[in-house]
Every structure is written in C-alpha cells, then in structure tokens.
Write an enzyme that holds these catalytic residues in place. Structure first.
Site, short mmCIF file in Angstrom:
data_model
loop_
_atom_site.label_atom_id
_atom_site.label_comp_id
_atom_site.label_asym_id
_atom_site.label_seq_id
_atom_site.Cartn_x
_atom_site.Cartn_y
_atom_site.Cartn_z
N SER A 168 91.22 -34.40 -6.93
CA SER A 168 92.62 -34.23 -6.51
C SER A 168 93.12 -32.88 -6.99
O SER A 168 92.58 -32.30 -7.95
CB SER A 168 93.47 -35.33 -7.16
OG SER A 168 94.84 -35.04 -7.05
N TYR A 224 95.84 -40.56 -14.29
CA TYR A 224 95.32 -40.10 -12.98
C TYR A 224 94.68 -38.72 -13.13
O TYR A 224 93.56 -38.49 -12.66
CB TYR A 224 96.48 -40.06 -11.98
CG TYR A 224 96.07 -39.76 -10.55
CD1 TYR A 224 95.54 -40.75 -9.74
CD2 TYR A 224 96.23 -38.47 -10.01
CE1 TYR A 224 95.17 -40.48 -8.42
CE2 TYR A 224 95.87 -38.20 -8.70
CZ TYR A 224 95.35 -39.20 -7.91
OH TYR A 224 94.99 -38.92 -6.61
N THR A 284 93.48 -37.28 -15.80
CA THR A 284 92.26 -37.38 -16.62
C THR A 284 91.10 -37.88 -15.78
O THR A 284 89.98 -37.34 -15.84
CB THR A 284 92.51 -38.32 -17.82
OG1 THR A 284 93.57 -37.78 -18.60
CG2 THR A 284 91.27 -38.47 -18.69
N1 LIG Z 1 97.09 -39.19 -0.71
C1 LIG Z 1 97.05 -38.11 -1.49
O1 LIG Z 1 98.00 -37.29 -1.51
C2 LIG Z 1 95.84 -37.86 -2.36
C3 LIG Z 1 95.78 -36.63 -3.02
C4 LIG Z 1 94.68 -36.36 -3.84
C5 LIG Z 1 93.68 -37.31 -3.97
N2 LIG Z 1 93.78 -38.51 -3.32
C6 LIG Z 1 92.69 -39.46 -3.51
O2 LIG Z 1 92.17 -39.83 -2.26
C7 LIG Z 1 91.61 -41.15 -2.35
C8 LIG Z 1 92.12 -42.01 -1.22
O3 LIG Z 1 93.52 -42.17 -1.37
P1 LIG Z 1 94.51 -42.43 -0.12
O4 LIG Z 1 95.60 -41.46 -0.26
O5 LIG Z 1 93.76 -42.50 1.14
O6 LIG Z 1 95.11 -43.85 -0.55
P2 LIG Z 1 95.02 -45.29 0.15
O7 LIG Z 1 95.78 -46.20 -0.75
O8 LIG Z 1 95.40 -45.20 1.58
O9 LIG Z 1 93.46 -45.64 0.10
C9 LIG Z 1 92.81 -46.05 -1.06
C10 LIG Z 1 91.85 -47.17 -0.71
O10 LIG Z 1 91.08 -47.49 -1.90
C11 LIG Z 1 90.95 -48.91 -1.93
N3 LIG Z 1 90.67 -49.35 -3.30
C12 LIG Z 1 91.53 -49.43 -4.35
N4 LIG Z 1 90.90 -49.95 -5.42
C13 LIG Z 1 89.61 -50.18 -5.06
C14 LIG Z 1 88.46 -50.68 -5.72
N5 LIG Z 1 88.53 -51.11 -6.99
N6 LIG Z 1 87.29 -50.76 -5.04
C15 LIG Z 1 87.22 -50.37 -3.74
N7 LIG Z 1 88.28 -49.91 -3.05
C16 LIG Z 1 89.46 -49.81 -3.69
C17 LIG Z 1 92.29 -49.43 -1.40
O11 LIG Z 1 92.18 -50.78 -0.96
C18 LIG Z 1 92.56 -48.45 -0.27
O12 LIG Z 1 92.04 -48.90 0.97
C19 LIG Z 1 91.97 -41.66 -3.76
O13 LIG Z 1 90.87 -41.46 -4.62
C20 LIG Z 1 93.12 -40.76 -4.17
O14 LIG Z 1 93.23 -40.64 -5.57
C21 LIG Z 1 94.83 -38.79 -2.52
#
Ligand SMILES: NC(=O)c1ccc[n+]([C@@H]2O[C@H](COP(=O)([O-])OP(=O)(O)OC[C@H]3O[C@@H](n4cnc5c(N)ncnc54)[C@H](O)[C@@H]3O)[C@@H](O)[C@H]2O)c1
Length: 267
Positions: A143, A156, A158
């Site tokens: 991220s 987060y 970390t």
């Molecule tokens: N959206 C942002 O702005 C952003 C920015 C930087 C990084 N990220 C990272 O991108 C990734 C995806 O996030 P997103 O924004 O698409 O969010 P999202 O909530 O749409 O998707 C996350 C998915 O992970 C699944 N999940 C949660 N815990 C789980 C587990 N224990 N085992 C398996 N699946 C699990 C959820 O059910 C969900 O479908 C994450 O790692 C997040 O930290 C997102």
C-alpha cells in the site's frame, strides 16, 4: 493467443474490489483464475462473472490466516490444473483507526495475521510448486501506507511495510528459479475498504491528487497484469506505486497554489 493462455492464477480476497478486478483482468486475458475469499457468496458470483464474459474461473473458500487451508487450496489447484504460474496476495482488511496506546491486541494481531502471515503462507505454498516448474509471478498487495505510513493506522502501515520485506527477501531467494516477487502500492482506490472514507472525503482527496481523481480497482489491475506477465521477468523485488501522484502532493504545494492564485487575483 491471449497473454495468459495456458496459465493458472490464484488471487486471494478476490470476491470484491481490487482482487476481483485483477482476477477479471487475468481471466479476460486467458488465465484460468482461482477466485479465493472468505466471502463465499460474492466469490462464487465473481467467478460466475468471469465465466459469463468467456473466461475460465472457479471459486474456492479460503481464509488466508489458516496455513492448513492455504496448503490444501494450493494443492487442489495444482492437482486440477497441473501448474500455478501466478499468485496475487491481495486479501486484506482496513482495520479501525486508533491512537497507539488504545490499539487492542486483537486489532493488531488480526491485521498482521491476514496481511503478513496470510501472504507468507500463500507465498510459501506457491513457491514450492513454482520452483519445480521453474516459473512464477508473485505479487504482494502492499500500500502507499508503506511509503508514507498513516496516522492512527500503525497496525495497517506495519503490515504493509512488512510485505516489502517479504517481497524483497523472497525475490532474492527465488530469482534463479524463474520466479519474480513484486509488490503493488495502491494509493486511494474506490472499494468496500475505502467506502466510508470516500463518503466523507472523496472530493478533498481527489483534489489533492495530480490526476484529479481517486483510483479504481481497474487501475491497480492494469499494474498487476504487467507484473504477472511473462514480459516482466527482469523485474523482481520492486514495488509499483499506483496512486495518481497523490504521494507527491504536500502542504507546500497548497501554499504555492494559494500564492499563485492570490497573485493572479491582484493582476
Ligand atoms: N482500496 C484501497 O484504497 C487500497 C489501497 C492500498 C492497498 N489496498 C489493499 O488492497 C487489497 C484489497 O483491498 P480492496 O480495497 O479491494 O478491499 P475489499 O474489501 O474490496 O477486498 C478485500 C477482500 O479481502 C477479503 N478478505 C478479508 N479477510 C480475508 C481473509 N482472512 N482471507 C481471505 N480473504 C479475506 C474480503 O472478503 C474482501 O473480498 C487489501 O490488501 C488492501 O489493504 C487497498
């Protein structure tokens, strides 16, 4: 022939948001995609969407916190498809903001369990198959919080910094086996994870981004597809920031914008 024809991809947390967009992108470019998630209903629907668009996809329930569950899912995939070329460690949660002294053990531990331990379990299990086939593309979802940290999100930040350590050390170890390991650092991307935040602050955040918008899951999927492709074989141990330039903007820029605007108003 499409770019990923004949390849098998596993995307964790692919029932929604960024993971789903990556799965769809790889699927529409020919990969057989295994959608995995703890959300079975949405995961099944995501796989169905890819199939309806002419791609190949299946869903398997997977909680990345369980090393046992991870091993059995990856063994199942290899037994079914024969190979596993692409792993995207994407599953994640935002956690709740809290000052350090009020952050609970459970919040801290859950964050590290999902992002760090979960990615490690998947990488470990996938690497043992990829080493035998002497080819692999592993992408860890870090991220922008691993560039700039994030106030009240020590857990987060970390976790996302830790993923860079995993990315860089495993890139060194696996390079001779034709396996690359890279990270993505998305900025502010519209998804369930950022829904509440964007409800109150989208305009402010978009205005502070050089491209003038927050990102979409498809923006991250485009970068993931590049790192997943055979063409990116000489890129390993790196991370790509997908943030529309958001990280570059600081208070000084805003001071300058105000000064130039004030000067223009007096002319
Ligand atoms: N959206 C942002 O702005 C952003 C920015 C930087 C990084 N990220 C990272 O991108 C990734 C995806 O996030 P997103 O924004 O698409 O969010 P999202 O909530 O749409 O998707 C996350 C998915 O992970 C699944 N999940 C949660 N815990 C789980 C587990 N224990 N085992 C398996 N699946 C699990 C959820 O059910 C969900 O479908 C994450 O790692 C997040 O930290 C997102």
């Amino acid at each position: 022939m499409k770019k990923f024809t004949g390849q098998t991809a596993l995307v964790t947390g692919a029932a929604s948001g960024i993971g789903k967009a990556i799965a769809k992108k790889l699927g529409c470019e020919g990969a057989f995609v295994w959608i995995t998630d703890i959300n079975e209903k949405a995961g099944q629907a995501a796989a169905q969407e890819i199939r309806q668009e002419g791609g190949k996809a299946e869903f398997l329930p997977l909680d990345v916190r369980s090393a046992e569950n991870v091993t059995s899912v990856i063994d199942h995939i290899v037994a079914q498809n024969g190979t596993l070329e692409i792993l995207v460690n994407n599953a994640g949660i935002p956690g709740n903001p809290a000052p350090i002294e009020q952050m609970s053990d459970v919040e801290w531990q859950t964050m590290l369990d999902i992002h760090v331990n979960g990615s490690f379990y998947c990488l470990r299990a996938a690497a043992s198959h990829m080493k035998k086939q002497r080819y692999g593309r592993i992408i860890n979802m870090s991220s922008l919080a691993s560039e700039t940290a994030l106030q009240y999100f020590a857990h987060y930040a970390t976790a996302k910094y830790a993923l860079l350590g995993l990315t860089e050390s495993s890139a060194k170890e696996l390079g001779l086996f034709g396996i690359t390991v890279n990270a993505l650092k998305p900025g502010i991307i519209r998804s369930a994870l950022t829904g509440d935040l964007l409800d109150v602050a989208e305009e402010r955040l978009a205005t502070s981004t050089p491209t003038g918008t927050v990102g979409s899951p498809d923006d991250v999927a485009a970068a993931a597809a590049f790192l997943a492709s055979p063409d990116s074989g000489f890129l390993t141990g790196i991370s790509i920031i997908v943030d529309g330039g958001f990280r570059l903007v600081n208070e000084m820029d805003k001071v300058m914008i105000d000064m130039v605007a004030a000067t223009a108003a007096t002319e």
